[in-house]
Design an enzyme around this catalytic site. Sequence first.
Site, mmCIF file in Angstrom:
data_model
loop_
_atom_site.group_PDB
_atom_site.id
_atom_site.type_symbol
_atom_site.label_atom_id
_atom_site.label_comp_id
_atom_site.label_asym_id
_atom_site.label_seq_id
_atom_site.Cartn_x
_atom_site.Cartn_y
_atom_site.Cartn_z
ATOM 1 N N TYR A 178 54.831 72.554 136.551
ATOM 2 C CA TYR A 178 53.658 73.359 136.270
ATOM 3 C C TYR A 178 53.128 73.750 137.647
ATOM 4 O O TYR A 178 52.334 73.035 138.255
ATOM 5 C CB TYR A 178 52.639 72.563 135.455
ATOM 6 C CG TYR A 178 51.347 73.300 135.161
ATOM 7 C CD1 TYR A 178 51.347 74.663 134.912
ATOM 8 C CD2 TYR A 178 50.137 72.624 135.132
ATOM 9 C CE1 TYR A 178 50.165 75.332 134.646
ATOM 10 C CE2 TYR A 178 48.946 73.285 134.860
ATOM 11 C CZ TYR A 178 48.978 74.638 134.617
ATOM 12 O OH TYR A 178 47.806 75.322 134.359
ATOM 13 N N ASP A 217 56.305 76.421 133.627
ATOM 14 C CA ASP A 217 55.369 77.493 133.956
ATOM 15 C C ASP A 217 55.404 77.624 135.474
ATOM 16 O O ASP A 217 54.841 76.799 136.191
ATOM 17 C CB ASP A 217 53.968 77.140 133.461
ATOM 18 C CG ASP A 217 52.940 78.233 133.746
ATOM 19 O OD1 ASP A 217 53.244 79.142 134.551
ATOM 20 O OD2 ASP A 217 51.838 78.177 133.187
#
Length: 343
Positions: A178, A217
């Site tokens: 992330y 992500d």
Amino acid sequence: MPPKRAASSSKRKAESTSDSEEVAGDTKKTSKKKVAAKPTDDTGVAPNGQPNNKMLPQNITFSPKVEGTWRIASWNICSLASSQKKGFQNYVEAEDPDILILTETKVNDQPADPALSSRFPYRYWSISETKTYAGTAILSKHKPLSVDKTLPGHPNPGYVKGRIITLEFENYYLIGTYVPNAGDKLKTLSSKNLWNQHFETYIRDLDKKKPVIWAGDLNVAPTSIDLTNPKPNWNKTPGYTEDETRAFANILNPPNEAGDAGNFVDVWRKRHPSDRHYTYFSYRFNCRTKGIGWRLDMFVLSERIVDRVKTCEIRSEIYGASDHCPIVLEISPAPVSSGEPDA
């Protein structure tokens, strides 16, 4: 992670609020030229060709995975607690991945979820030092050889917590990230640049040992076709700046000074060279209906194992349990020709 609601103004991205406005943080910027957004048609498809549903479908089915492959799914769930109330488990049951990467879990402790533990015997959670913030997890049906939750060389281990997990398997490394956001008005871009500097070194070091699958992500729109409104966002909005896009491009195609560093491939983009499909649609300003989004979630692979990939797709219809759509990859875990060493 893209910008969120008012409570997270420091993490916002610009999204089109109407045919003529962009938002960055809490500040509206009116463009000089109006861009007319096409209305959606009766088929439930947005102008960019993706579904425009705002809630998770009640009945979720996918094609069986290709025989002999591992199915790896990655999903920014924008809070595990929240997504579980909106159909998270229905998606997981339908997808039935061998490995599930979760980002922005926002958990404070390792969850005791019988549904997840019964499906995935091997579960690894990286939890942020800040409560209900960030968070990364990798849940696997296959036992890894090793697990690492650090970013070697980074001077602030606390900054890294909740951001990265690396699993080593026999034939490759799997990195789930992330990636940090550059912040409202790019105020934390320098911190992200430092992350990118150390991450590039890290992924290259791993790639010299065995091939790498990097997913999650990644918090960057690599090119102008990876977001709806590139021009007003360029060098103004986190995720689409020269620093961030160059850092990503340097991983894919290392500069000459990187020596014998190997190339990496953004697999979905390679397979869909011109599609303007996205993985993130803000809940605000009717972005999902208008097809206004960003492609932030990706699978990036060492070039030498790309031929093992059988499928790489955005699960475009899986929206509503999060403001992101999952992505999925199916790959042969061993070299395509049995007995052959990696190139």
